[in-house]
Enzyme design. Structure first.
Site, short mmCIF file in Angstrom:
data_model
loop_
_atom_site.label_atom_id
_atom_site.label_comp_id
_atom_site.label_asym_id
_atom_site.label_seq_id
_atom_site.Cartn_x
_atom_site.Cartn_y
_atom_site.Cartn_z
N ASP A 68 98.35 37.31 80.63
CA ASP A 68 99.63 37.30 81.32
C ASP A 68 100.56 36.34 80.59
O ASP A 68 100.18 35.70 79.61
CB ASP A 68 99.46 36.94 82.79
CG ASP A 68 98.93 35.52 83.00
OD1 ASP A 68 98.85 34.76 82.02
OD2 ASP A 68 98.59 35.19 84.14
N ASP A 104 94.18 43.69 88.30
CA ASP A 104 93.43 42.44 88.18
C ASP A 104 93.58 41.70 89.49
O ASP A 104 94.56 41.89 90.22
CB ASP A 104 93.96 41.57 87.04
CG ASP A 104 95.26 40.86 87.44
OD1 ASP A 104 95.19 39.66 87.79
OD2 ASP A 104 96.33 41.50 87.43
N CYS A 108 74.32 49.44 95.84
CA CYS A 108 74.71 48.76 94.61
C CYS A 108 73.53 48.62 93.65
O CYS A 108 72.40 48.37 94.07
CB CYS A 108 75.27 47.38 94.94
SG CYS A 108 75.89 46.47 93.50
N CYS A 152 73.71 46.39 90.94
CA CYS A 152 73.87 45.17 90.15
C CYS A 152 72.59 44.34 90.17
O CYS A 152 71.69 44.57 90.97
CB CYS A 152 75.05 44.35 90.67
SG CYS A 152 74.72 43.39 92.18
N CYS A 184 71.77 42.71 93.62
CA CYS A 184 71.29 43.61 94.67
C CYS A 184 69.92 44.18 94.36
O CYS A 184 69.16 44.54 95.28
CB CYS A 184 72.29 44.74 94.89
SG CYS A 184 73.79 44.19 95.74
N HIS A 225 77.86 40.17 91.79
CA HIS A 225 77.91 41.35 92.64
C HIS A 225 79.34 41.80 92.91
O HIS A 225 79.67 43.00 92.80
CB HIS A 225 77.22 41.10 93.99
CG HIS A 225 77.58 42.15 95.00
ND1 HIS A 225 77.00 43.40 95.01
CD2 HIS A 225 78.51 42.15 96.00
CE1 HIS A 225 77.54 44.13 95.97
NE2 HIS A 225 78.46 43.38 96.58
#
Length: 378
Positions: A93, A272, A311, A313, A316, A342
């Site tokens: 940014d 974002d 999930c 990930c 998880c 996560h």
């Protein structure tokens, strides 16, 4: 010289778009969620962790990296990609949001903005030219023009003045960008930022002027800074409709999962937000069944349920809610890392699933069901 930045569309479902943009650090499929790495890292996560979530691009903060360690240090390291050892794409940014968030310690003039450092009180001046110099030193694939971001609830006079200044600064940013050398041998794509608060006439005026400047992509700024959720949706959709079909559209700093899904439905491609990591550090977890607080006593003896049964990930697939609650209550740093991992995975893969639904033209029905699910409590 590296590859030229480009964007192409792969499918549509209503106003929702699936596409891809190409950078020197790889292709990025859209819609895309970009984890926020304010100071050269996504908080609590290593680049390997972030890569494992499926993220292909992350965001850095020009203001913070200028203050510490300094853009010259980053340039000496070979650019931010090498400095933080991230092989994917990067976006920085411009520091324009800090004009809003640090307004009590900054002073805006036509030439630029003078800041007091939040670290030590030292004075720093950001002009469009200075911001381009800093962003060239950092070396992100996508860089943002310097803009003024007023509160969306400010008076029409204040917002109009910010729009006019943003347009003048956009021209100066473009001129400086084209004049400065590319330190690392690849193109940096400069995006313009549409301001205008909640006023459609100002948004249309700003968009028209910026589109005429022919940026390779456009951001929608000045939202999620005080307006209602419905105003966020209405202005996002309206502004997206003003932007070129063949260039990426980026809604800055938004937001909750349901906000992002609605914005995808409005034709926006890039997002974002700090919420995944910030919420994780405060025990709040996003799941396909709604949000949950891992501190709640209901999880104390839950040895079999992951944060989100849907999930895949690392968190998880390896740990129970009971164990994660224990880590958090005990103040273990591992809790922050696992919950952040996560949440980032959830955001990245929610948006990836939206892309798949757009491509097979099932997005609209899926979006309605999913918005209702993720906005509730698990």
């Amino acid at each position: 010289m590296g590859n030229t930045f480009s964007f192409e569309l792969h499918g549509r479902s209503g106003d929702a778009r699936a596409g891809v943009f190409y950078t020197d650090h790889g292709p990025v499929e859209t819609p895309v969620f970009m984890p926020v790495g304010t100071q050269g890292c996504v908080k609590t996560l290593s680049p390997h962790d972030v890569s494992q979530t499926g993220a292909s691009i992350i965001l850095g903060n020009t203001y913070h990296l200028h203050l510490r360690p300094g853009s010259e240090v980053i340039r000496s390291a070979g650019g931010l990609h090498r400095f933080e050892n991230w092989g994917g794409a990067l976006l920085t940014d411009s520091g324009g949001f800090q004009v809003f968030s640090l307004k009590d310690i900054s002073r805006i003039t036509e030439e630029g903005v003078e800041f007091s450092s939040h670290l030590d009180g030292s004075r720093h001046f950001f002009s469009p030219e200075k911001v381009m110099e800093i962003e060239h030193n950092i070396g992100a694939d996508i860089i943002m023009a310097f803009d003024e971001c007023p509160s969306s609830t400010a008076s029409r006079e204040v917002i109009y003045a910010a729009v006019e200044r943003t347009l003048r600064w956009a021209e100066r940013s473009l001129e400086a960008h084209h004049r400065l050398p590319l330190h690392f041998g690849y193109e940096q794509a400069l995006f313009g930022i549409v301001q205008g608060g909640i006023h459609r006439d100002y948004r249309a005026y700003c968009a028209e002027k910026l589109v005429a400047m022919d940026f390779p992509g456009y951001a929608i700024g000045g939202l999620a800074v005080g307006e209602s959720t419905q105003q966020l949706y209405d202005i996002s959709r309206y502004t997206a409709s003003l932007l070129p079909v063949d260039k990426p559209r980026y809604l800055m700093g938004v937001g909750k999962p349901e906000n992002i899904l609605e914005a995808i439905g409005a034709g926006i491609d890039m997002f974002d937000c700090v919420m995944p990591t910030r919420n994780a550090r405060n025990s709040s977890v996003f799941t396909s069944q709604g949000r949950l607080n891992i501190k709640n006593s209901a999880h104390r003896l839950d040895f079999s349920t992951p944060l989100d049964p849907a999930c895949t990930c690392y968190t998880c697939t390896h740990f129970s809610r009971a164990y994660l609650r224990h880590l958090y209550k005990a103040g273990e740093i591992l809790a922050l890392r696992l919950l952040s991992l996560h949440n980032i995975h959830f955001y990245v893969n929610l948006v990836a699933e939206a892309r798949r639904r757009i491509v097979d033209n099932s997005f609209l029905e899926w979006k309605e069901e999913t918005v209702h699910a993720v906005a509730g409590k698990a």
